[in-house]
Design an enzyme around this catalytic site. Sequence first.
Site, PDB file in Angstrom:
ATOM      1  N   ALA A 195       0.877  -1.180   0.000  1.00 42.32           N
ATOM      2  CA  ALA A 195       0.000   0.000   0.000  1.00 42.32           C
ATOM      3  C   ALA A 195       0.904   1.215   0.000  1.00 42.32           C
ATOM      4  O   ALA A 195       1.125   1.847   1.025  1.00 42.32           O
ATOM      5  CB  ALA A 195      -0.931  -0.014   1.208  1.00 42.32           C
ATOM      6  N   ALA A 196       1.439   1.550  -1.169  1.00 41.25           N
ATOM      7  CA  ALA A 196       2.683   2.316  -1.241  1.00 41.25           C
ATOM      8  C   ALA A 196       2.548   3.832  -1.352  1.00 41.25           C
ATOM      9  O   ALA A 196       3.505   4.544  -1.058  1.00 41.25           O
ATOM     10  CB  ALA A 196       3.519   1.807  -2.422  1.00 41.25           C
ATOM     11  N   PRO A 213       2.038   7.760  -0.741  1.00 38.72           N
ATOM     12  CA  PRO A 213       2.576   8.458  -1.909  1.00 38.72           C
ATOM     13  C   PRO A 213       3.999   8.069  -2.302  1.00 38.72           C
ATOM     14  O   PRO A 213       4.530   8.581  -3.277  1.00 38.72           O
ATOM     15  CB  PRO A 213       2.535   9.918  -1.482  1.00 38.72           C
ATOM     16  CG  PRO A 213       2.746   9.867  -0.010  1.00 38.72           C
ATOM     17  CD  PRO A 213       2.037   8.635   0.468  1.00 38.72           C
ATOM     18  N   GLU A 256      -0.418   0.472  -5.377  1.00 45.18           N
ATOM     19  CA  GLU A 256      -1.409   1.377  -4.768  1.00 45.18           C
ATOM     20  C   GLU A 256      -2.722   1.180  -5.497  1.00 45.18           C
ATOM     21  O   GLU A 256      -2.812   1.369  -6.711  1.00 45.18           O
ATOM     22  CB  GLU A 256      -0.956   2.831  -4.884  1.00 45.18           C
ATOM     23  CG  GLU A 256      -1.971   3.839  -4.388  1.00 45.18           C
ATOM     24  CD  GLU A 256      -2.450   3.566  -2.970  1.00 45.18           C
ATOM     25  OE1 GLU A 256      -3.695   3.525  -2.770  1.00 45.18           O
ATOM     26  OE2 GLU A 256      -1.609   3.382  -2.068  1.00 45.18           O
ATOM     27  N   CYS A 296      -0.026   4.312  11.384  1.00 44.47           N
ATOM     28  CA  CYS A 296       0.212   5.614  12.020  1.00 44.47           C
ATOM     29  C   CYS A 296      -0.917   5.876  13.017  1.00 44.47           C
ATOM     30  O   CYS A 296      -1.523   6.948  13.024  1.00 44.47           O
ATOM     31  CB  CYS A 296       0.327   6.728  10.992  1.00 44.47           C
ATOM     32  SG  CYS A 296      -1.093   6.884   9.894  1.00 44.47           S
TER      33      CYS A 296
END
Length: 461
Positions: free
Chosen positions: A114-115, A117, A138, A236
């Site tokens: 899930a790269a 930006p 992505e 995060c």
Amino acid sequence: MIRLPEAYIQQMQMLLQESAEAFLRSYEQPRAQGLRVNPAKIDPKSGSFLERLRDTFGLEPVPWCGTGFYYREETKPGKHPYHAAGLYYIQEPSAMSAVELLDPQPGDVVLDLAAAPGGKSTHIAGKLAGQGLLISNEIHPVRAKSLSENIERMGVTNAVVVSATPQQLAERFPRFFDKIMVDAPCSGEGMFRKDPEAIAEWSPAHVEMCAARQLDILQSAVAMLKPGGRLAYSTCTFNVQENERTVDALLRQYPQLRLERTERIWPHLHRGEGHFVAVLQLEGTPDEPPGAVTGFAAPRTRQAGKAKRGIGRPEEAAMRLFQRFAEEALAAGFELPPGEPVLFGEQLYLLPAPAGIPFGSAMLQGLKTLRPGLHLAEVKKDRAEPAHALALALTDAAQARLAVNLAAGNGEAERYLRGETIDGPEARSGWTLITIDGFPLGWGKQSGTQVKNHYPKGLRR
């Protein structure tokens, strides 16, 4: 003043107990700003140029990342021409920890699932040092485009950018990767200081939904991991549901996974936003046959055996035109990295072909592919015009026959980035590499003393 949801405050008070007050006070402090220097272009440990960057942006080392630095917000390095030249990537400091813990090595086959930006993908690329293979995925098309642009800006030559679901990739690449990065979509609690929209979207129900989605993504990731391979799962966010409990659920489902370590970064204890990382390893060795991992059900795949390689006639013709350009514009002895020429319409790419890795264009058939490797040129009827990515993949002006060096700070580079014609040092003609303080920035085409600007229109300021 940041207004936090009451349910979130209660969650953090239960989690942190006596440390909760210090944690909640951290929302009153300014957030840390960070960048990673590009090791393909700059030695992060020494050199006078790095000293210049330190002076320009007020850099201070990020303790958990050897290429990471804090910068002073008012210096705005994202606006500087060095950013356009791919000398560094603007990245939140805590987010730099995940790739450091995954520890990709040159020659590894790596997936960033899930790269966008591109922070972790470009970090991985720096670790690979041009060797091995990186597949950056992505699922969201707009975000995939920004990912592709950042891969290009950093001069990465051995990466492929695709846009697929995790399940599609798991069907295509069972047990294929040495290392996998899963920077999972999450409730974003660690980004509340940076992104007020994350606060508006947060709720206990949203946390539960994120945790369920994360486990689904991780299941696909495990299906693509080689025996002996390592997976880094990062978020995060702070809550236990999306972090430790998700990891526990994965370990219960796959007992052949071993938890190596976890790490949390807290904003009241460190200069950075919130971040969680867990590193897991799949038992076994890379040369084990598919059935050797007990209890592991790999997905069925339509790809069997090694991908077929071979250059068709259109690719042969395109490469002849590119070689003609290379003989005229690039220095004698210049060599491309190993690769398979691939045509996307009129665009010529070099698909990475690392030695010993069963990878080729056949493995991308049916996948939405935005960047099948290094973009070399646009092929016209009787010529090849160099791609912007090729300029950024060059290491210095010595790799081009003609070059014009611009100096940062006197307006020349800004004129070029705006798309204006610039002056050459003497009368000459041909494709010309434009550099800033010696670092490649783009192409121009010189005629006489004028250099026509070929900086991409979509990137101009």
